[in-house]
Scaffold this motif. Sequence first.
Motif, PDB file in Angstrom:
ATOM      1  N   GLN A 162       0.870  -3.427   0.921  1.00  0.00           N
ATOM      2  CA  GLN A 162      -0.091  -4.197   1.710  1.00  0.00           C
ATOM      3  C   GLN A 162      -1.524  -3.788   1.363  1.00  0.00           C
ATOM      4  OE1 GLN A 162       1.414  -3.102   5.571  1.00  0.00           O
ATOM      5  NE2 GLN A 162       2.607  -4.996   5.793  1.00  0.00           N
ATOM      6  N   LEU A 163      -1.743  -2.495   1.226  1.00  0.00           N
ATOM      7  CA  LEU A 163      -3.084  -2.014   0.913  1.00  0.00           C
ATOM      8  C   LEU A 163      -3.486  -2.364  -0.518  1.00  0.00           C
ATOM      9  CD1 LEU A 163      -3.003   1.456   2.709  1.00  0.00           C
ATOM     10  CD2 LEU A 163      -4.093  -0.655   3.496  1.00  0.00           C
ATOM     11  N   MET A 164      -2.525  -2.425  -1.419  1.00  0.00           N
ATOM     12  CA  MET A 164      -2.818  -2.849  -2.791  1.00  0.00           C
ATOM     13  C   MET A 164      -3.353  -4.283  -2.806  1.00  0.00           C
ATOM     14  SD  MET A 164      -2.329  -0.864  -5.566  1.00  0.00           S
ATOM     15  CE  MET A 164      -1.807  -1.975  -6.883  1.00  0.00           C
ATOM     16  N   VAL A 165      -2.687  -5.167  -2.064  1.00  0.00           N
ATOM     17  CA  VAL A 165      -3.133  -6.558  -1.995  1.00  0.00           C
ATOM     18  C   VAL A 165      -4.541  -6.635  -1.400  1.00  0.00           C
ATOM     19  CG1 VAL A 165      -2.704  -8.806  -0.926  1.00  0.00           C
ATOM     20  CG2 VAL A 165      -0.798  -7.494  -1.877  1.00  0.00           C
ATOM     21  N   LEU A 166      -4.766  -5.857  -0.353  1.00  0.00           N
ATOM     22  CA  LEU A 166      -6.083  -5.829   0.292  1.00  0.00           C
ATOM     23  C   LEU A 166      -7.144  -5.288  -0.666  1.00  0.00           C
ATOM     24  CD1 LEU A 166      -7.593  -6.311   2.962  1.00  0.00           C
ATOM     25  CD2 LEU A 166      -6.957  -3.983   3.644  1.00  0.00           C
ATOM     26  N   TYR A 167      -6.811  -4.237  -1.397  1.00  0.00           N
ATOM     27  CA  TYR A 167      -7.739  -3.632  -2.355  1.00  0.00           C
ATOM     28  C   TYR A 167      -8.083  -4.619  -3.473  1.00  0.00           C
ATOM     29  CZ  TYR A 167      -9.668   0.070  -5.360  1.00  0.00           C
ATOM     30  OH  TYR A 167     -10.486   0.847  -6.149  1.00  0.00           O
ATOM     31  N   ASP A 168      -7.049  -5.302  -3.980  1.00  0.00           N
ATOM     32  CA  ASP A 168      -7.274  -6.300  -5.027  1.00  0.00           C
ATOM     33  C   ASP A 168      -8.240  -7.386  -4.544  1.00  0.00           C
ATOM     34  OD1 ASP A 168      -5.526  -4.998  -6.709  1.00  0.00           O
ATOM     35  OD2 ASP A 168      -3.852  -6.370  -6.350  1.00  0.00           O
ATOM     36  N   ARG A 187     -12.023  -2.484   4.651  1.00  0.00           N
ATOM     37  CA  ARG A 187     -11.795  -1.177   5.274  1.00  0.00           C
ATOM     38  C   ARG A 187     -11.338  -1.343   6.720  1.00  0.00           C
ATOM     39  NH1 ARG A 187     -13.211   2.752   8.536  1.00  0.00           N
ATOM     40  NH2 ARG A 187     -13.378   4.904   7.781  1.00  0.00           N
ATOM     41  N   GLY A 188     -11.967  -2.275   7.451  1.00  0.00           N
ATOM     42  CA  GLY A 188     -11.558  -2.505   8.831  1.00  0.00           C
ATOM     43  C   GLY A 188     -10.144  -3.041   8.940  1.00  0.00           C
ATOM     44  N   VAL A 189      -9.783  -3.947   8.030  1.00  0.00           N
ATOM     45  CA  VAL A 189      -8.416  -4.472   8.010  1.00  0.00           C
ATOM     46  C   VAL A 189      -7.434  -3.360   7.655  1.00  0.00           C
ATOM     47  CG1 VAL A 189      -6.878  -6.166   6.968  1.00  0.00           C
ATOM     48  CG2 VAL A 189      -9.274  -6.750   7.384  1.00  0.00           C
ATOM     49  N   ALA A 190      -7.819  -2.520   6.699  1.00  0.00           N
ATOM     50  CA  ALA A 190      -6.953  -1.407   6.304  1.00  0.00           C
ATOM     51  C   ALA A 190      -6.707  -0.462   7.479  1.00  0.00           C
ATOM     52  CB  ALA A 190      -7.580  -0.649   5.138  1.00  0.00           C
ATOM     53  N   ALA A 191      -7.741  -0.198   8.252  1.00  0.00           N
ATOM     54  CA  ALA A 191      -7.579   0.685   9.411  1.00  0.00           C
ATOM     55  C   ALA A 191      -6.553   0.116  10.392  1.00  0.00           C
ATOM     56  CB  ALA A 191      -8.926   0.892  10.097  1.00  0.00           C
ATOM     57  N   SER A 192      -6.592  -1.198  10.606  1.00  0.00           N
ATOM     58  CA  SER A 192      -5.620  -1.830  11.511  1.00  0.00           C
ATOM     59  C   SER A 192      -4.207  -1.722  10.959  1.00  0.00           C
ATOM     60  CB  SER A 192      -5.989  -3.291  11.740  1.00  0.00           C
ATOM     61  OG  SER A 192      -7.247  -3.406  12.372  1.00  0.00           O
ATOM     62  N   LEU A 193      -4.060  -1.960   9.658  1.00  0.00           N
ATOM     63  CA  LEU A 193      -2.737  -1.859   9.030  1.00  0.00           C
ATOM     64  C   LEU A 193      -2.201  -0.432   9.114  1.00  0.00           C
ATOM     65  CD1 LEU A 193      -3.264  -3.996   5.789  1.00  0.00           C
ATOM     66  CD2 LEU A 193      -1.686  -4.520   7.673  1.00  0.00           C
ATOM     67  N   VAL A 194      -3.064   0.526   8.840  1.00  0.00           N
ATOM     68  CA  VAL A 194      -2.630   1.932   8.867  1.00  0.00           C
ATOM     69  C   VAL A 194      -2.239   2.343  10.276  1.00  0.00           C
ATOM     70  CG1 VAL A 194      -3.396   4.314   8.536  1.00  0.00           C
ATOM     71  CG2 VAL A 194      -3.943   2.580   6.808  1.00  0.00           C
ATOM     72  N   ASP A 195      -3.059   1.978  11.257  1.00  0.00           N
ATOM     73  CA  ASP A 195      -2.765   2.377  12.640  1.00  0.00           C
ATOM     74  C   ASP A 195      -1.438   1.758  13.099  1.00  0.00           C
ATOM     75  OD1 ASP A 195      -5.019   3.921  12.799  1.00  0.00           O
ATOM     76  OD2 ASP A 195      -6.246   2.388  13.776  1.00  0.00           O
ATOM     77  N   ALA A 196      -1.172   0.516  12.714  1.00  0.00           N
ATOM     78  CA  ALA A 196       0.099  -0.108  13.082  1.00  0.00           C
ATOM     79  C   ALA A 196       1.262   0.577  12.385  1.00  0.00           C
ATOM     80  CB  ALA A 196       0.066  -1.591  12.727  1.00  0.00           C
ATOM     81  N   ALA A 197       1.042   1.019  11.161  1.00  0.00           N
ATOM     82  CA  ALA A 197       2.124   1.620  10.367  1.00  0.00           C
ATOM     83  C   ALA A 197       2.471   3.032  10.801  1.00  0.00           C
ATOM     84  CB  ALA A 197       1.737   1.633   8.888  1.00  0.00           C
TER      85      ALA A 197
END
Length: 203
Positions: A162-168, A187-197
Motif C-alpha cells: 500500500q505504501l509503495m503505491v502511495l510513494y509512487d 505523508r498524511g495518508v501514510a500515517a492513517s494507513l500505518v495507524d490502521a495497520a
Amino acid sequence: MSAASPATTRPNSPRRASARERLLAAADELFYAEGVHTVGIDRIIERAGVAKASLYSCFGSKDELIRAYLEGRHEIRRSRLLAGLERHDDPRDRLIGVFDVLADMASDNGFRGCAFYNASAESAPGGVVDEVATANRAWTRGLFTELARDAGAHDPILLAEQLMVLYDGATAGARMDRRAAAAVTARGVAASLVDAAIAPTSA
C-alpha cells in the motif's frame, strides 16, 4: 641554503576528476534532465571533456554507462533515505518518515521525479534499465516491509504494498506539480494507513 622553490611551497592543487568520474557526472546531469535515450554519447563526451575512446574504455558501451548512472542514483537515494530515517527513534515515525524524505527530495531544485520511472518509460522491457529499476524497486519494497514489521503491522507485506503505491503516486505528483505538496499529502495518508495497520485487534 637557497630559498625553497615555488613548486615546494605552493599548496597542493585539487585532484582532477578522472575521465570515469567526469563521464558519470555528465551522464547524471544530462540523463536525469533529458532522458537516457534522448541524450547521445557525443553530448556526454562533450560535457565531460574527454575523448570518445574514454567512454568505451571506462564503460564499454552506452548501456553500461546508463547502468552506472542508475546505480549511482540508487545509492544516493538509498543513503538519503537511511540518513533521513535516523532522525526518528520510534518505529512508526521511521515508517512514515520515508515520506518526509520524499518531500525533501521533491523540494530540491531540478527535481524531475524518479530517475528509474523516467528511464523505464523510454526503454523496452528486459534491458539494462529494466534490470536496475527492478532492483531499486525491490530495495524500496524491502525497506517498507522491514519498517512495517518493526512498527508492528499485522500484515507488513500488505502495508508495504500500500505504501509503495502511495510513494509512487506522490513521486509522480510532485514531478508533475513541480512542488512537494503531493509528498506532504501522501505523508498524511501514510500515517492513517500505518495507524490502521498497527491498531490493536479486538479479541
